[in-house]
Design an enzyme around this catalytic site. Structure first.
Site, PDB file in Angstrom:
ATOM      1  N   HIS A   1      64.625  37.746  61.795  1.00 43.80           N
ATOM      2  CA  HIS A   1      64.364  37.654  63.231  1.00 43.80           C
ATOM      3  C   HIS A   1      64.924  36.350  63.797  1.00 43.80           C
ATOM      4  O   HIS A   1      64.247  35.335  63.750  1.00 43.80           O
ATOM      5  CB  HIS A   1      62.854  37.722  63.494  1.00 43.80           C
ATOM      6  CG  HIS A   1      62.286  39.080  63.278  1.00 43.80           C
ATOM      7  ND1 HIS A   1      62.299  40.049  64.246  1.00 43.80           N
ATOM      8  CD2 HIS A   1      61.719  39.648  62.194  1.00 43.80           C
ATOM      9  CE1 HIS A   1      61.755  41.160  63.773  1.00 43.80           C
ATOM     10  NE2 HIS A   1      61.395  40.952  62.532  1.00 43.80           N
TER      11      HIS A   1
ATOM     12  N   GLU B   1      65.123  35.488  66.754  1.00 45.02           N
ATOM     13  CA  GLU B   1      64.265  35.059  67.876  1.00 45.02           C
ATOM     14  C   GLU B   1      62.995  34.367  67.403  1.00 45.02           C
ATOM     15  O   GLU B   1      62.253  33.808  68.197  1.00 45.02           O
ATOM     16  CB  GLU B   1      63.932  36.256  68.767  1.00 45.02           C
ATOM     17  CG  GLU B   1      62.844  37.199  68.266  1.00 45.02           C
ATOM     18  CD  GLU B   1      63.284  38.170  67.169  1.00 45.02           C
ATOM     19  OE1 GLU B   1      64.413  38.027  66.651  1.00 45.02           O
ATOM     20  OE2 GLU B   1      62.476  39.054  66.807  1.00 45.02           O
TER      21      GLU B   1
ATOM     22  N   CYS C   1      66.367  43.504  62.815  1.00 50.02           N
ATOM     23  CA  CYS C   1      65.260  44.099  62.044  1.00 50.02           C
ATOM     24  C   CYS C   1      65.358  45.632  62.049  1.00 50.02           C
ATOM     25  O   CYS C   1      66.287  46.168  61.477  1.00 50.02           O
ATOM     26  CB  CYS C   1      63.926  43.574  62.538  1.00 50.02           C
ATOM     27  SG  CYS C   1      62.560  43.923  61.404  1.00 50.02           S
TER      28      CYS C   1
END
Lengths: 247, 215
Positions: B194, B196, B81
């Site tokens: 993202h 994650e 990001c």
């Protein structure tokens, strides 16, 4: 000890289970995002979800938005620090709209969601409420959403109090009215009982739909819902439960 | 396995990135220490929020120098990001700000209209499909991570525009625009989405990055 609870028109709250366990279930079934609102936060004047968020954020790997009782930059930080990706602000913003600028300037617009409880007025339009529809803010919903967008929020979560918990469909006029005045994503909530309700909400301009009761009662499940939505032409992420093993 | 370091520079989603790594069996070290960064076998730069703030924090902690040194040593680097956007030369977010300049190009606002001139909602918040576009044979772990059309979670208002198309590895489409999803130059890789927060697909991508022997 925390409970997952759900009401009807934001009243008559019933216990629906363990909030962490439901998060794991919805994650495994392919939820695109998890949304936690502490509905008694204002009563205690603080958000009590930090422990749950910390736990859920270490076991599930989709975005988490947390709301309820966020009345300061510090309150927002406390939740972002334990794994929330976004905070949803309602009461705190209606009392002090500058809070939206503050959170947005500090953590980015992607981290702040304006949460609005909208109640339909007898003569048309909607009024913004707080504390689960108990208190009036004197703000007209559409204008308030526009102001919040100017103040830098990244998304709007709009909940229809009238439709909430009724499973009879969403307030489509509300969704259309709010979606038309802002150029940020709108998440619509309140009233979903069936796939058609989700589809209608999307057709009216919502970028995403939040579902609570229909999932908590197991009347709907996300895997089936996603399949049906895809078949009816709604662009959803393809997801199969078999994606889970291994990772 | 060599040590995986996550850069701790007082910004955003470090907690989530570490959680995701732990889930795939990696014990990451969260650090801003020059020595630990220099000795890492993998370096991940996470981040959410504003470009200028991210760069300010990196500079004030002298981490821009450390990251450049790490990259110059040829070891695998992943930016996520804002951690991806700062890899470029410059960003136009809230004024003009210079980045790390590890990949030539700039960071620009996502247009508020589609290619058909209809209104387009920004930020771009979406689970979006990523398609590999680079003609270059990216091979190895990137092949596993980006060649198959996977869905990842995006939330951003600005997007990377590498000057040389060879550095644009994968894109996603939004409002008809091709948005950079993954960029790469040698041992430096950046992803706009993202991993994650992208469920099993994102965890799998991280696993590829960690386990690859061909970064």
């Amino acid at each position: 000890m925390s409970h997952l609870i759900k009401g009807v028109q934001m009243e008559g709250w019933r216990k629906m289970g363990d909030p962490a366990e439901r998060a794991r279930k919805y994650y495994a079934e392919g939820a695109d995002e998890l949304l936690y609102i502490d509905v008694v936060a204002s009563l205690y004047e603080r958000n009590n979800l930090a422990d749950i968020v910390r736990q859920v954020a270490s076991e599930t790997f989709v975005p988490i938005t947390v709301g309820g009782g966020i009345n300061s930059l510090e309150a927002a930080k406390a939740l972002l620090d334990v794994g929330a990706d976004k905070v949803a602000v309602n009461t705190g913003a209606t009392k002090c709209p500058e809070l939206l600028n503050e959170i947005s300037d500090t953590y980015g617009s992607q981290a702040v969601v304006l949460s609005v409880e909208a109640k339909r007025l007898p003569n048309g339009g909607w009024t913004a409420m707080t504390d689960n529809g108990r208190n009036h803010t004197g703000r007209e919903v559409v204008g308030w959403v526009e102001e919040a967008a100017r103040r830098g929020v990244g998304e709007v979560l709009i909940t229809s109090i009238d439709q909430d918990g009724c499973s009879k469909g969403m307030d489509l006029e509300l969704i259309a009215a709010v979606s038309a005045v802002v150029d940020i994503p709108v998440i619509a909530s309140g009233g979903v009982g069936a796939m058609e309700h989700v589809r209608a909400g999307i057709d009216c301009g919502a970028s995403a739909i939040a579902i609570a009761k229909a999932l908590h009662t197991d009347e709907q499940n996300l895997l089936d819902l996603r399949k049906m939505l895809a078949q009816s032409g709604v662009p959803v992420r393809p997801y199969a439960e078999k994606e889970m093993p291994g990772v | 396995m060599s040590r995986v370091a996550v850069v701790d520079y007082g910004i955003g989603n470090v907690f989530s990135v570490c959680n995701a790594l732990k889930h795939i069996g990696v014990d990451p070290i969260l650090t801003r220490d020059a020595k630990e960064i220099r000795n890492a076998g993998r370096l991940i730069l996470p981040g959410v929020g504003a470009f200028s703030r991210a760069m300010e924090n990196l500079r004030s902690l002298d981490l821009d120098t450390e990251i450049r040194a790490y990259v110059a040593a040829g070891r695998p680097f992943l930016g996520v990001c804002i951690g991806m956007q700062v890899l470029l030369d410059v960003s136009s977010e809230f004024g003009t700000h210079s980045g790390l300049g590890l990949i030539p190009g700039s960071v620009e606002k996502i247009p508020s209209v589609t290619t058909q001139n209809a209104a387009l909602r920004v930020p771009h918040v979406s689970w979006a499909q990523v398609k590999q576009v680079s003609a270059e044979d990216t091979g190895g772990w990137r092949k596993s991570a980006f060649y198959r059309p996977a869905y990842y979670y995006f939330v951003h208002s600005y997007s990377a525009q590498p000057a040389d198309p060879v550095n644009l590895m994968a894109t996603t489409e939004y409002g008809g625009h091709q948005i950079a999803a993954a960029i790469r130059r040698d041992n430096v890789t950046g992803v706009q989405f993202h991993p994650e927060r992208s469920g099993p697909a994102g965890l799998q991508m991280l696993k590829h990055f960690i386990e690859a022997d061909d970064c």
